[in-house]
Design a protein around this motif. Structure first.
Motif, PDB file in Angstrom:
ATOM      1  N   ASN A 117       0.854  -1.133   0.176  1.00 36.74           N
ATOM      2  CA  ASN A 117      -0.353  -0.274   0.049  1.00 36.74           C
ATOM      3  C   ASN A 117       0.813   1.350   0.413  1.00 36.74           C
ATOM      4  OD1 ASN A 117      -2.763  -0.577  -0.322  1.00 36.74           O
ATOM      5  ND2 ASN A 117      -2.581  -1.995   1.740  1.00 36.74           N
ATOM      6  N   SER A 118       2.194   1.471   0.974  1.00 38.81           N
ATOM      7  CA  SER A 118       2.567   2.121   0.649  1.00 38.81           C
ATOM      8  C   SER A 118       3.669   2.659  -0.739  1.00 38.81           C
ATOM      9  CB  SER A 118       4.126   2.659   1.268  1.00 38.81           C
ATOM     10  OG  SER A 118       2.564   1.817   3.115  1.00 38.81           O
ATOM     11  N   GLU A 119       3.702   1.411  -1.206  1.00 38.66           N
ATOM     12  CA  GLU A 119       4.636   2.070  -2.809  1.00 38.66           C
ATOM     13  C   GLU A 119       3.368   2.303  -3.670  1.00 38.66           C
ATOM     14  OE1 GLU A 119       8.578  -1.538  -2.955  1.00 38.66           O
ATOM     15  OE2 GLU A 119       6.021  -1.898  -2.632  1.00 38.66           O
ATOM     16  N   TRP A 120       2.632   1.576  -3.262  1.00 40.63           N
ATOM     17  CA  TRP A 120       1.031   2.250  -4.353  1.00 40.63           C
ATOM     18  C   TRP A 120       0.858   3.551  -4.179  1.00 40.63           C
ATOM     19  CZ3 TRP A 120      -0.304   0.287  -8.275  1.00 40.63           C
ATOM     20  CH2 TRP A 120      -0.254  -1.175  -8.657  1.00 40.63           C
ATOM     21  N   PHE A 121       1.209   4.613  -3.082  1.00 44.85           N
ATOM     22  CA  PHE A 121       0.785   5.600  -2.905  1.00 44.85           C
ATOM     23  C   PHE A 121       1.732   6.678  -2.889  1.00 44.85           C
ATOM     24  CE2 PHE A 121       0.592   8.874   0.925  1.00 44.85           C
ATOM     25  CZ  PHE A 121      -0.529   9.528   1.115  1.00 44.85           C
ATOM     26  N   ILE A 122       3.253   5.905  -3.157  1.00 43.95           N
ATOM     27  CA  ILE A 122       4.251   6.640  -4.255  1.00 43.95           C
ATOM     28  C   ILE A 122       3.858   6.955  -5.008  1.00 43.95           C
ATOM     29  CG2 ILE A 122       6.820   6.704  -4.749  1.00 43.95           C
ATOM     30  CD1 ILE A 122       5.977   7.566  -1.355  1.00 43.95           C
ATOM     31  N   LEU A 123       3.350   5.604  -6.128  1.00 48.02           N
ATOM     32  CA  LEU A 123       3.312   5.504  -7.159  1.00 48.02           C
ATOM     33  C   LEU A 123       2.447   6.550  -7.661  1.00 48.02           C
ATOM     34  CD1 LEU A 123       3.433   1.530  -7.949  1.00 48.02           C
ATOM     35  CD2 LEU A 123       5.277   3.489  -8.737  1.00 48.02           C
ATOM     36  N   ALA A 124       0.904   6.448  -7.020  1.00 45.34           N
ATOM     37  CA  ALA A 124      -0.188   7.532  -7.194  1.00 45.34           C
ATOM     38  C   ALA A 124       0.381   8.802  -6.936  1.00 45.34           C
ATOM     39  CB  ALA A 124      -1.074   7.546  -6.297  1.00 45.34           C
ATOM     40  N   ARG A 125       1.547   9.352  -6.832  1.00 47.01           N
ATOM     41  CA  ARG A 125       1.736  11.037  -6.259  1.00 47.01           C
ATOM     42  C   ARG A 125       3.089  10.907  -7.573  1.00 47.01           C
ATOM     43  NH1 ARG A 125      -1.119   9.147  -3.469  1.00 47.01           N
ATOM     44  NH2 ARG A 125      -1.523  10.692  -1.324  1.00 47.01           N
TER      45      ARG A 125
ATOM     46  N   VAL B 268       3.100  13.531   1.436  1.00 44.05           N
ATOM     47  CA  VAL B 268       2.324  12.906   1.475  1.00 44.05           C
ATOM     48  C   VAL B 268       3.168  12.520   2.880  1.00 44.05           C
ATOM     49  CG1 VAL B 268       3.157  10.917  -0.254  1.00 44.05           C
ATOM     50  CG2 VAL B 268       4.918  11.123   1.066  1.00 44.05           C
ATOM     51  N   ASP B 269       2.196  11.944   3.645  1.00 45.37           N
ATOM     52  CA  ASP B 269       2.828  12.220   4.999  1.00 45.37           C
ATOM     53  C   ASP B 269       3.978  11.257   6.023  1.00 45.37           C
ATOM     54  OD1 ASP B 269       2.724  12.653   8.296  1.00 45.37           O
ATOM     55  OD2 ASP B 269       0.887  11.379   8.333  1.00 45.37           O
ATOM     56  N   MET B 270       4.496  11.313   5.208  1.00 41.45           N
ATOM     57  CA  MET B 270       5.964  10.273   5.556  1.00 41.45           C
ATOM     58  C   MET B 270       7.411  11.223   5.395  1.00 41.45           C
ATOM     59  SD  MET B 270       5.780   6.787   2.485  1.00 41.45           S
ATOM     60  CE  MET B 270       3.822   6.227   2.581  1.00 41.45           C
ATOM     61  N   SER B 271       8.473  10.443   5.708  1.00 48.02           N
ATOM     62  CA  SER B 271       9.359  10.978   5.819  1.00 48.02           C
ATOM     63  C   SER B 271      10.646  10.866   4.329  1.00 48.02           C
ATOM     64  CB  SER B 271      10.339  10.716   7.279  1.00 48.02           C
ATOM     65  OG  SER B 271      11.240   9.402   6.694  1.00 48.02           O
ATOM     66  N   ARG B 272      11.359  12.006   4.112  1.00 47.74           N
ATOM     67  CA  ARG B 272      12.264  12.051   3.067  1.00 47.74           C
ATOM     68  C   ARG B 272      12.963  10.614   3.192  1.00 47.74           C
ATOM     69  NH1 ARG B 272      14.296  14.587  -0.461  1.00 47.74           N
ATOM     70  NH2 ARG B 272      16.727  14.111  -1.071  1.00 47.74           N
ATOM     71  N   GLN B 273      13.480  10.222   4.327  1.00 50.08           N
ATOM     72  CA  GLN B 273      14.232   8.574   3.891  1.00 50.08           C
ATOM     73  C   GLN B 273      13.500   7.138   3.569  1.00 50.08           C
ATOM     74  OE1 GLN B 273      14.163  10.839   7.196  1.00 50.08           O
ATOM     75  NE2 GLN B 273      16.643  11.427   6.848  1.00 50.08           N
ATOM     76  N   ALA B 274      12.346   7.527   4.259  1.00 45.97           N
ATOM     77  CA  ALA B 274      10.735   6.836   3.611  1.00 45.97           C
ATOM     78  C   ALA B 274       9.998   6.802   2.844  1.00 45.97           C
ATOM     79  CB  ALA B 274      10.186   6.625   4.723  1.00 45.97           C
ATOM     80  N   VAL B 275      10.141   7.434   2.141  1.00 51.09           N
ATOM     81  CA  VAL B 275       9.626   7.815   1.042  1.00 51.09           C
ATOM     82  C   VAL B 275      11.231   7.079   0.102  1.00 51.09           C
ATOM     83  CG1 VAL B 275       9.575   9.899  -1.460  1.00 51.09           C
ATOM     84  CG2 VAL B 275       8.565  10.069   0.905  1.00 51.09           C
ATOM     85  N   HIS B 276      12.697   7.667   0.118  1.00 52.96           N
ATOM     86  CA  HIS B 276      14.010   7.281  -0.901  1.00 52.96           C
ATOM     87  C   HIS B 276      13.581   5.936  -0.938  1.00 52.96           C
ATOM     88  CE1 HIS B 276      17.114   7.230  -2.651  1.00 52.96           C
ATOM     89  NE2 HIS B 276      17.981   6.920  -1.812  1.00 52.96           N
ATOM     90  N   LYS B 277      13.634   5.196   0.363  1.00 49.16           N
ATOM     91  CA  LYS B 277      13.526   3.728   0.647  1.00 49.16           C
ATOM     92  C   LYS B 277      12.568   3.181  -0.390  1.00 49.16           C
ATOM     93  CE  LYS B 277      13.391   0.159   3.917  1.00 49.16           C
ATOM     94  NZ  LYS B 277      12.836  -0.593   5.656  1.00 49.16           N
ATOM     95  N   LEU B 278      11.253   3.721  -0.043  1.00 47.17           N
ATOM     96  CA  LEU B 278      10.132   2.584  -0.786  1.00 47.17           C
ATOM     97  C   LEU B 278      10.658   3.497  -2.550  1.00 47.17           C
ATOM     98  CD1 LEU B 278       7.190   4.227   0.892  1.00 47.17           C
ATOM     99  CD2 LEU B 278       7.809   1.768   0.285  1.00 47.17           C
ATOM    100  N   ALA B 279      11.173   4.247  -2.972  1.00 47.59           N
ATOM    101  CA  ALA B 279      11.550   4.983  -4.400  1.00 47.59           C
ATOM    102  C   ALA B 279      12.682   3.422  -4.722  1.00 47.59           C
ATOM    103  CB  ALA B 279      11.695   6.027  -4.439  1.00 47.59           C
ATOM    104  N   LYS B 280      13.393   3.175  -3.666  1.00 47.44           N
ATOM    105  CA  LYS B 280      14.585   2.536  -4.365  1.00 47.44           C
ATOM    106  C   LYS B 280      13.943   0.523  -4.311  1.00 47.44           C
ATOM    107  CE  LYS B 280      19.103   3.913  -4.133  1.00 47.44           C
ATOM    108  NZ  LYS B 280      20.156   4.241  -5.086  1.00 47.44           N
ATOM    109  N   SER B 281      13.344   0.552  -3.428  1.00 51.97           N
ATOM    110  CA  SER B 281      12.261  -0.518  -4.021  1.00 51.97           C
ATOM    111  C   SER B 281      11.653  -0.856  -4.793  1.00 51.97           C
ATOM    112  CB  SER B 281      10.901  -0.994  -2.457  1.00 51.97           C
ATOM    113  OG  SER B 281      10.525  -2.076  -2.763  1.00 51.97           O
ATOM    114  N   LEU B 282      10.961   0.540  -5.579  1.00 53.01           N
ATOM    115  CA  LEU B 282       9.792   0.525  -6.529  1.00 53.01           C
ATOM    116  C   LEU B 282      10.970   0.090  -7.863  1.00 53.01           C
ATOM    117  CD1 LEU B 282       7.450   3.010  -5.148  1.00 53.01           C
ATOM    118  CD2 LEU B 282       7.422   1.078  -6.523  1.00 53.01           C
TER     119      LEU B 282
END
Length: 143
Positions: free
Chosen positions: A39-47, A62-76
């Motif tokens: 779900n978090s990855e879908w949230f980033i994809l939508a943005r 989004v209501d996430m830290s920069r580190q969290a967004v970066h980690k999700l982006a790396k995963s994606l």
């Protein structure tokens, strides 16, 4: 007015329904798709769908830290869904863009969500669905 409704907390009702719908959508995708997407990855994809925002821009939305967004982006990126490039405006920032596979997955997921919406319409009626959408989109006078 129904006194049972007066005893229910609106915020909790919306939150519980949102979580239920997100879980159904995630489960449907992961049962039908070849790539597991949280779900978090879908949230980033939508943005980033049809855009090329920086990690900083996504973080502000989004209501996430920069580190969290970066980690999700790396995963994606590791799944082949997102391309990460240097920002033209800031050497320290990175830009995110969906790959062709990312666009394909996102658009297939939109179709799955439309099917879920149709299932809801079968239960509450098309008029009920439109009324619900109208209420959710209306100005609630919140700050």
């Amino acid at each position: 007015m129904n006194s049972n409704l007066e005893n229910l907390d609106l915020i909790d009702l919306i939150s519980e329904r949102h979580l239920q719908l997100r879980n159904i959508a995630e489960r449907e995708w992961n049962e039908k798709g070849d790539i597991h997407i949280s779900n978090s990855e879908w949230f980033i994809l939508a943005r980033i769908y049809k855009k090329s925002p920086s990690v900083s821009q996504v973080t502000r939305r989004v209501d996430m830290s920069r580190q969290a967004v970066h980690k999700l982006a790396k995963s994606l990126q590791s799944k082949g869904l997102v391309e990460i490039t240097d920002s033209r405006h800031n050497n320290r920032d990175k830009c995110l863009m969906l790959t062709e596979l990312g666009v394909d997955c996102y658009e297939k997921n939109l179709l799955l969500k439309k099917e879920l919406e149709q299932d809801i319409a079968k239960e509450i009626g098309v008029d009920g669905l439109y009324a619900l959408k109208e209420k959710l989109m209306s100005n609630w006078g919140l700050k």
